[in-house]
Write an enzyme that holds these catalytic residues in place. Structure first.
Site, PDB file in Angstrom:
ATOM      1  N   GLY A  64       0.354  -4.208   3.482  1.00 30.72           N
ATOM      2  CA  GLY A  64       1.483  -3.620   2.774  1.00 30.72           C
ATOM      3  C   GLY A  64       1.824  -2.202   3.199  1.00 30.72           C
ATOM      4  O   GLY A  64       2.476  -1.474   2.446  1.00 30.72           O
ATOM      5  N   SER A  65       1.473  -1.826   4.425  1.00 30.08           N
ATOM      6  CA  SER A  65       1.780  -0.447   4.838  1.00 30.08           C
ATOM      7  C   SER A  65       3.288  -0.217   4.938  1.00 30.08           C
ATOM      8  O   SER A  65       3.773   0.894   4.689  1.00 30.08           O
ATOM      9  CB  SER A  65       1.096  -0.109   6.163  1.00 30.08           C
ATOM     10  OG  SER A  65       1.669  -0.835   7.227  1.00 30.08           O
ATOM     11  N   ASN A  66       4.033  -1.255   5.272  1.00 24.98           N
ATOM     12  CA  ASN A  66       5.491  -1.086   5.335  1.00 24.98           C
ATOM     13  C   ASN A  66       6.123  -1.062   3.949  1.00 24.98           C
ATOM     14  O   ASN A  66       7.066  -0.305   3.720  1.00 24.98           O
ATOM     15  CB  ASN A  66       6.113  -2.168   6.220  1.00 24.98           C
ATOM     16  CG  ASN A  66       5.844  -1.892   7.681  1.00 24.98           C
ATOM     17  OD1 ASN A  66       6.480  -1.015   8.264  1.00 24.98           O
ATOM     18  ND2 ASN A  66       4.866  -2.582   8.262  1.00 24.98           N
TER      19      ASN A  66
ATOM     20  N   MET B 139       4.126 -13.709   6.312  1.00 24.52           N
ATOM     21  CA  MET B 139       3.756 -14.496   7.486  1.00 24.52           C
ATOM     22  C   MET B 139       3.988 -15.998   7.285  1.00 24.52           C
ATOM     23  O   MET B 139       3.134 -16.820   7.618  1.00 24.52           O
ATOM     24  CB  MET B 139       2.297 -14.202   7.863  1.00 24.52           C
ATOM     25  CG  MET B 139       2.035 -12.730   8.133  1.00 24.52           C
ATOM     26  SD  MET B 139       3.177 -11.987   9.341  1.00 24.52           S
ATOM     27  CE  MET B 139       2.396 -12.525  10.853  1.00 24.52           C
ATOM     28  N   ARG B 140       5.155 -16.338   6.766  1.00 33.29           N
ATOM     29  CA  ARG B 140       5.527 -17.739   6.620  1.00 33.29           C
ATOM     30  C   ARG B 140       6.924 -17.957   7.165  1.00 33.29           C
ATOM     31  O   ARG B 140       7.793 -17.097   7.016  1.00 33.29           O
ATOM     32  CB  ARG B 140       5.527 -18.165   5.150  1.00 33.29           C
ATOM     33  CG  ARG B 140       4.163 -18.421   4.645  1.00 33.29           C
ATOM     34  CD  ARG B 140       4.139 -18.768   3.201  1.00 33.29           C
ATOM     35  NE  ARG B 140       2.752 -18.938   2.841  1.00 33.29           N
ATOM     36  CZ  ARG B 140       2.089 -20.078   2.878  1.00 33.29           C
ATOM     37  NH1 ARG B 140       2.730 -21.198   3.169  1.00 33.29           N
ATOM     38  NH2 ARG B 140       0.807 -20.136   2.608  1.00 33.29           N
TER      39      ARG B 140
ATOM     40  N   HIS C  94       9.898  -7.015  12.578  1.00 33.79           N
ATOM     41  CA  HIS C  94       9.064  -7.670  13.600  1.00 33.79           C
ATOM     42  C   HIS C  94       8.529  -6.617  14.574  1.00 33.79           C
ATOM     43  O   HIS C  94       9.282  -5.744  15.013  1.00 33.79           O
ATOM     44  CB  HIS C  94       9.874  -8.723  14.363  1.00 33.79           C
ATOM     45  CG  HIS C  94       9.031  -9.487  15.325  1.00 33.79           C
ATOM     46  ND1 HIS C  94       8.185 -10.499  14.914  1.00 33.79           N
ATOM     47  CD2 HIS C  94       8.850  -9.347  16.658  1.00 33.79           C
ATOM     48  CE1 HIS C  94       7.525 -10.958  15.977  1.00 33.79           C
ATOM     49  NE2 HIS C  94       7.919 -10.276  17.047  1.00 33.79           N
TER      50      HIS C  94
HETATM   51  C1  GAR Z   1       3.975  -5.467  10.513  1.00 35.61           C
HETATM   52  O1  GAR Z   1       3.514  -4.959  11.757  1.00 35.61           O
HETATM   53  C2  GAR Z   1       5.133  -6.407  10.728  1.00 35.61           C
HETATM   54  O2  GAR Z   1       5.953  -6.050  11.808  1.00 35.61           O
HETATM   55  C3  GAR Z   1       4.414  -7.698  11.017  1.00 35.61           C
HETATM   56  O3  GAR Z   1       3.348  -7.716  10.105  1.00 35.61           O
HETATM   57  C4  GAR Z   1       2.908  -6.365   9.894  1.00 35.61           C
HETATM   58  C5  GAR Z   1       2.754  -6.135   8.404  1.00 35.61           C
HETATM   59  O4  GAR Z   1       2.030  -4.985   8.166  1.00 35.61           O
HETATM   60  N1  GAR Z   1       5.275  -8.826  10.842  1.00 35.61           N
HETATM   61  C6  GAR Z   1       5.296  -9.878  11.660  1.00 35.61           C
HETATM   62  O5  GAR Z   1       4.549  -9.985  12.611  1.00 35.61           O
HETATM   63  C7  GAR Z   1       6.315 -10.940  11.307  1.00 35.61           C
HETATM   64  N2  GAR Z   1       6.456 -11.871  12.383  1.00 35.61           N
HETATM   65  P1  GAR Z   1       1.936  -4.375   6.698  1.00 35.61           P
HETATM   66  O6  GAR Z   1       1.424  -5.476   5.770  1.00 35.61           O
HETATM   67  O7  GAR Z   1       0.959  -3.255   6.806  1.00 35.61           O
HETATM   68  O8  GAR Z   1       3.305  -3.916   6.311  1.00 35.61           O
END
Ligand code: GAR
Length: 190
Positions: free
Chosen positions: A11-13, A92-93, A111
């Site tokens: 969940g860093s984003n 991730m689904r 992405h």
């Molecule tokens: C992020 O790097 C995002 O770009 C990637 O998952 C990570 C989530 O990180 N998403 C994908 O690869 C989608 N195909 P987070 O949980 O720390 O936000």
């Protein structure tokens, strides 16, 4: 602009979005709900920290796609939050027509590569192993084609000669943390 965030990971984003909101850098957008398909995902812990409802929703019966009963549960949970925008931040689904049609034109995804290069899983690792000198991250609208929808914005990251997979991942994540809140703020002003 009411935002629902969907995520499966740390969940860093989502944290970057909520931090931007607290700092007044999210335009007219505000996060009203966090949902996860993983009961122990770090993203759910952000709810208490930022005062936003954060809920696990059972995605069964499928492992990598959202379809059937799990899809219906997610549609109901997202609809209940009455979003103007659904943000996939590490969800991730693969989404199917049921969910996509329920929120048509309102779903964006982050992405970790410069699409259309390196779609699918492990965008950072794919780029690193391919030896590209420039990679980055992309925010795009979600359509039936996985990682193939219209691009909203991208940020570029250079791959230096001493970069490792870990150091590159850190750079891409830092770029993501700036890009995603900026795109949301921009959409909220339109
Ligand atoms: C992020 O790097 C995002 O770009 C990637 O998952 C990570 C989530 O990180 N998403 C994908 O690869 C989608 N195909 P987070 O949980 O720390 O936000």
């Amino acid at each position: 602009m009411r935002i629902v965030i969907l995520g499966s990971g740390r969940g860093s984003n989502a944290e970057a979005i909520l931090t931007a909101q607290q700092a007044g850098r999210l335009g007219r957008a505000r996060v009203v709900q966090i949902l996860s398909d993983k009961p122990d995902a770090g993203i759910l812990g952000l709810g208490a920290r930022f005062g936003v409802p954060a809920t696990y929703v059972d995605p069964a019966p499928f492992k990598t796609k959202l379809e059937g009963e799990g899809e219906s549960r997610f549609i109901a949970a997202v609809q209940a939050a009455e979003p103007d925008l659904v943000v996939l931040a590490g969800f991730m689904r693969v989404l199917k027509p049921g969910f996509l049609n329920a929120f048509a034109g309102k779903i964006i995804n982050l992405h970790p590569s410069l699409l259309p290069s390196f779609p699918g899983l492990d965008g950072i690792g794919q780029a690193f192993r391919r030896g590209v000198k420039v990679t980055g991250c992309t925010v795009h609208y979600v359509t039936l084609e996985v990682d193939g929808g219209p691009i909203l914005d991208q940020a570029v990251v250079r791959v230096g000669p001493t970069d490792t997979l870990d150091s590159l991942a850190q750079k891409v994540h830092a770029a993501e943390h700036a890009l995603l809140p900026a795109v949301i703020a921009c959409l909220s002003e339109k």
